[in-house]
Design a protein around this motif. Structure first.
Motif, PDB file in Angstrom:
ATOM      1  N   CYS A 127      -0.512  -3.857   1.630  1.00 36.39           N
ATOM      2  CA  CYS A 127       0.658  -3.035   1.301  1.00 36.39           C
ATOM      3  C   CYS A 127       1.549  -2.864   2.535  1.00 36.39           C
TER       4      CYS A 127
ATOM      5  N   CYS B 241       0.315  -0.636  -5.002  1.00 37.41           N
ATOM      6  CA  CYS B 241      -0.708  -0.218  -4.047  1.00 37.41           C
ATOM      7  C   CYS B 241      -1.498   0.945  -4.651  1.00 37.41           C
TER       8      CYS B 241
ATOM      9  N   HIS C 110       3.780  -0.709   2.939  1.00 36.33           N
ATOM     10  CA  HIS C 110       4.078   0.705   3.166  1.00 36.33           C
ATOM     11  C   HIS C 110       2.957   1.388   3.951  1.00 36.33           C
ATOM     12  N   CYS C 111       1.693   1.114   3.579  1.00 37.06           N
ATOM     13  CA  CYS C 111       0.586   1.867   4.182  1.00 37.06           C
ATOM     14  C   CYS C 111      -0.505   0.969   4.769  1.00 37.06           C
TER      15      CYS C 111
ATOM     16  N   CYS D   7      -1.223   4.221  -1.773  1.00 38.86           N
ATOM     17  CA  CYS D   7      -0.001   5.038  -1.667  1.00 38.86           C
ATOM     18  C   CYS D   7       0.789   5.058  -2.973  1.00 38.86           C
TER      19      CYS D   7
HETATM   20 ZN   LIG Z   1       0.290   1.395   0.168  1.00 38.57          ZN
END
Ligand SMILES: [Zn+2]
Length: 313
Positions: free
Chosen positions: A42, A64, A44-45, A67
């Motif tokens: 992911c 994901c 983002h995280c 998150c």
């Molecule tokens: Zn994530």
């Protein structure tokens, strides 16, 4: 320049029958495999607890589980804000990788079947990825010679629509012998400006090689040794005292400016520098390998333009 817009290198070494240049699903799979060789994570995280979403409307979309955010292979890359299909991205990247003198946005637009404006943004986003693929950290080191020089580029009035003579830009280049290249737009060639570039980008244990411009004479003392070459007296390549490497770099850069780009605006010239640097830095790779490096360089970089930005060279 009998054949306007014709770029011989561009037609070479590209297998345009490769499905990744035509089939969007295959293009997505190719970029995913390049970006995530060890499995999708992911953006983002960082979690690897991700799953591919189904359905036609969500093709290429991941969710994901940690998150709960969605993403695609474009997320967090130079491709994120672009609406150009990824098979066209791949073809454009391959063309830029293979074109020694660069590729104009007009020509790129015709080859991809997109407007000039779309091609212009696409080419600059690819240059941004090239910048990300260029090596960072100081050049040179103990026993390494770094050649430094400056040149004027652009500024020919005849190619410009409004006939106002364009100001020439100064490009400074630092090139390791048999090694890495890094070029910059500089405002002037004062000792202060030159020093700012040299001490930031060259390891002081290096041998510096420059011409005999007086701006360099004091600066040379800050490096392990300093050799000078006179451009004017025809003092060529006797022994190690030469600047052939940086002169070759500028020769290719200038052919790009004269044959392809004509004018580079102040706001964007650093990206053209990154483009010529990248091709010099990856000269031992095949065009396809170079294209892959560019794709990787575009991850973690985003280029956003304000709507008011001028579409110009
Ligand atoms: Zn994530």
């Amino acid at each position: 320049m009998g054949h306007k817009g014709f770029n011989r290198e561009a037609a070479m070494n590209i297998n345009i029958t490769n499905p990744i240049f035509h089939d969007e699903a295959k293009a997505i799979a190719h970029i995913e495999a390049t970006r995530w060789p060890n499995g999708v994570t992911c953006p983002h995280c960082g979690s690897d607890a991700v799953r591919k979403m189904g359905g036609k409307t969500q093709a290429g979309m991941f969710l994901c589980n940690d998150c709960r955010d969605k993403f695609t292979v474009r997320t967090g890359s130079v491709m994120e804000r672009s609406h150009v299909p990824l098979h066209k991205w791949l073809l454009a990247t391959q063309i830029m990788a293979a074109s020694k003198k660069g590729m104009s946005a007009a020509q790129m637009g015709r080859m991809l079947g997109v407007t000039y404006k779309t091609a212009w943004f696409l080419c600059h986003r690819i240059r941004e990825a090239m910048e990300g693929a260029n090596p960072t950290g100081p050049l040179g080191g103990e026993g390494v010679t770094v050649e430094a020089d400056e040149t004027f580029v652009g500024g020919k009035a005849k190619n410009r629509a409004h006939r106002k003579p364009a100001k020439k830009k100064i490009v400074m280049a630092l090139v390791e012998r048999d090694g890495r290249a890094r070029s910059f737009h500089v405002a002037n060639v004062n000792a202060n400006t030159l020093r700012g570039v040299l001490v930031t980008h060259i390891d002081r244990a290096s041998t510096l090689m420059t011409d005999n411009w007086k701006g360099y004479s004091l600066l040379g003392r800050e490096f392990a040794s300093h050799g000078t070459v006179s451009h004017t007296t025809g003092e060529y390549a006797k022994s190690e005292k030469h600047s052939n490497t940086v002169e070759n770099f500028f020769s290719i850069f200038k052919r790009g400016v004269i044959g392809t780009y004509h004018h580079m605006s102040e706001a964007h010239i650093h990206r053209y520098c990154a483009e010529f640097d990248l091709r010099a830095n990856t000269r031992d790779l095949s065009d396809s390998e170079r294209a892959t490096e560019i794709l990787k360089g575009g991850i973690g970089r985003r280029l956003t333009y304000r709507r008011t930005d001028k579409i110009a060279a």
